[in-house]
Enzyme design. Structure first.
Site, PDB file in Angstrom:
ATOM      1  CE  LYS A  19      -6.903  -5.444  -3.755  1.00  0.00           C
ATOM      2  NZ  LYS A  19      -6.881  -5.203  -5.193  1.00  0.00           N
ATOM      3  CB  ALA A 104      -2.925 -12.589  -7.939  1.00  0.00           C
ATOM      4  N   GLY A 105      -3.212  -9.127  -7.961  1.00  0.00           N
ATOM      5  CA  GLY A 105      -4.208  -8.066  -7.763  1.00  0.00           C
ATOM      6  C   GLY A 105      -5.139  -8.371  -6.601  1.00  0.00           C
ATOM      7  N   GLY A 108      -2.526  -9.535  -1.365  1.00  0.00           N
ATOM      8  CA  GLY A 108      -1.967 -10.425  -0.336  1.00  0.00           C
ATOM      9  C   GLY A 108      -0.925  -9.749   0.543  1.00  0.00           C
ATOM     10  CB  SER A 110      -2.007  -4.634   0.902  1.00  0.00           C
ATOM     11  OG  SER A 110      -1.322  -4.095  -0.195  1.00  0.00           O
ATOM     12  CB  SER A 111      -4.066  -8.928   3.172  1.00  0.00           C
ATOM     13  OG  SER A 111      -4.716  -9.665   4.167  1.00  0.00           O
ATOM     14  CG  ASP A 143      -4.503  -1.950  -2.681  1.00  0.00           C
ATOM     15  OD1 ASP A 143      -5.101  -0.891  -2.974  1.00  0.00           O
ATOM     16  OD2 ASP A 143      -4.220  -2.835  -3.513  1.00  0.00           O
TER      17      ASP A 143
HETATM   18  O1  C5P Z   1       0.737   2.340  -2.867  1.00  0.00           O
HETATM   19  P1  C5P Z   1       1.464   1.228  -3.517  1.00  0.00           P
HETATM   20  O2  C5P Z   1       2.924   1.173  -3.096  1.00  0.00           O
HETATM   21  O3  C5P Z   1       0.801  -0.090  -3.371  1.00  0.00           O
HETATM   22  O4  C5P Z   1       1.454   1.536  -5.079  1.00  0.00           O
HETATM   23  C1  C5P Z   1       2.312   0.886  -5.973  1.00  0.00           C
HETATM   24  C2  C5P Z   1       2.401   1.693  -7.247  1.00  0.00           C
HETATM   25  O5  C5P Z   1       1.152   1.615  -7.973  1.00  0.00           O
HETATM   26  C3  C5P Z   1       2.640   3.178  -7.050  1.00  0.00           C
HETATM   27  O6  C5P Z   1       4.004   3.475  -6.966  1.00  0.00           O
HETATM   28  C4  C5P Z   1       2.004   3.774  -8.300  1.00  0.00           C
HETATM   29  O7  C5P Z   1       2.897   3.650  -9.398  1.00  0.00           O
HETATM   30  C5  C5P Z   1       0.840   2.855  -8.585  1.00  0.00           C
HETATM   31  N1  C5P Z   1      -0.439   3.357  -8.025  1.00  0.00           N
HETATM   32  C6  C5P Z   1      -1.068   4.437  -8.621  1.00  0.00           C
HETATM   33  N2  C5P Z   1      -2.258   4.892  -8.113  1.00  0.00           N
HETATM   34  C7  C5P Z   1      -2.840   4.265  -7.065  1.00  0.00           C
HETATM   35  C8  C5P Z   1      -2.218   3.152  -6.456  1.00  0.00           C
HETATM   36  C9  C5P Z   1      -1.019   2.724  -6.967  1.00  0.00           C
HETATM   37  O8  C5P Z   1      -0.567   5.017  -9.595  1.00  0.00           O
HETATM   38  N3  C5P Z   1      -4.032   4.709  -6.613  1.00  0.00           N
END
Ligand code: C5P
Length: 286
Positions: A19, A104-105, A108, A110-111, A143
């Site tokens: 994405k 890379a943002g 991958g 999450s997908s 994500d």
């Molecule tokens: O949800 P996920 O595990 O992918 O998020 C990884 C980290 O990215 C979280 O622990 C948080 O530190 C940060 N994050 C955030 N705000 C978001 C998404 C992610 O602060 N909307």
């Protein structure tokens, strides 16, 4: 055990797309440590391929030896959660053909998790609704729910609240540049200076995109990522100097997306991927 009879499909091969966030606004920090965001997510035709086989034991393998295949991998989290929520007693072998670069943002991992939820729902014939799959996806990561959309969605909350959208009214081709280093998402969010962010109204941008066919590219995470790794800033500068249009960092970095058709000159160890927007129909996977 899910009994596998000769009439039941016990293997499935699915694409798992990357994405890009065409715009990403960070609104504020929440009490749970996450940030509220407002972002237009778009799936790309840069895809991993996942092979699933119902079997008598679980296993996860990947073509890229750098990818963890233990419980750190979101595919394992998706399998465990699906098993716990559905109470189905099955085992599955998963093999990932990795093409989407990591850290890379590009979403991958999450997908891959969302693709696993979709695959298990098919293989175990559990008939879970999209809402049920979305709620599991949100437990796995911010994500993950996006990847259960049809490829274009406006996402809010910590990213998990979806407003599904029609495919964008333009057929966009472009490229992704991935430098040899990655960026850790938690550090990029932690390093954000919320007082420095521009007060752009995401609803107004979204309205312009859908009514005037104009794309706006911006990413509030860029400044933080550039402070953590100044090489990212010089990479963006060099891409813009070469005339690349609409260059934005993907998610929390480290890759960049541009809608330019001409491939950029890049330094050694950087990779370029030609990409196009990708959407799917409602009852079919990508
Ligand atoms: O949800 P996920 O595990 O992918 O998020 C990884 C980290 O990215 C979280 O622990 C948080 O530190 C940060 N994050 C955030 N705000 C978001 C998404 C992610 O602060 N909307």
């Amino acid at each position: 055990m899910v009994k596998v009879d000769s009439t039941m499909t016990n293997t499935l091969t699915l694409k798992s797309p990357a994405k890009v966030n065409l715009f990403l606004r960070v609104l504020n920090k929440r009490e749970d440590g996450y940030h509220n965001i407002a972002s237009l997510f778009q799936a790309l035709n840069l895809c991993d391929t996942l092979h699933f086989t119902l079997s008598d034991s679980d296993s996860l393998t990947c073509t890229d030896p750098a990818i963890p295949t233990d419980s750190k991998n979101l595919v394992i989290k998706a399998i465990d959660l699906f098993r716990a929520k559905t109470q189905k007693n099955f085992c599955v072998k998963v093999h990932i053909e990795k093409k989407i670069p990591v850290e890379a943002g590009l979403g991958g991992g999450s997908s891959n998790a969302a693709t696993t939820l979709w695959a298990l729902n098919e293989l175990c014939t559990t008939n879970l609704t999209t809402e049920e799959l979305l709620s599991m996806a949100a437990e796995i990561g911010s994500d993950v729910p996006f990847f259960l959309s049809q490829g274009t969605a406006f996402c809010s909350g910590r990213g998990e609240l979806l407003q599904s959208m029609q495919p964008l009214p333009f057929n966009v081709k472009g490229w992704i540049v991935k430098p040899p280093y990655g960026m850790p998402t938690p550090a990029v969010y932690q390093n954000l200076d919320l007082s420095q962010l521009l007060n752009i109204d995401p609803a107004a941008i979204l309205h312009e995109i859908t009514t005037k066919n104009t794309l706006h590219f911006f990413n509030d995470l860029e400044t933080s990522a550039f402070k953590l790794n100044p090489e990212l800033s010089s990479l963006k500068e060099s891409l813009v100097e070469q005339g690349a249009e609409g260059v934005i960092m993907c998610g929390s970095g480290s890759s960049f997306f541009s809608i330019s058709l001409q491939s950029p000159q890049i330094r050694e160890n950087h990779k370029v991927f030609d990409v196009e927007f990708l959407n799917r129909s409602s009852n079919q996977w990508y």
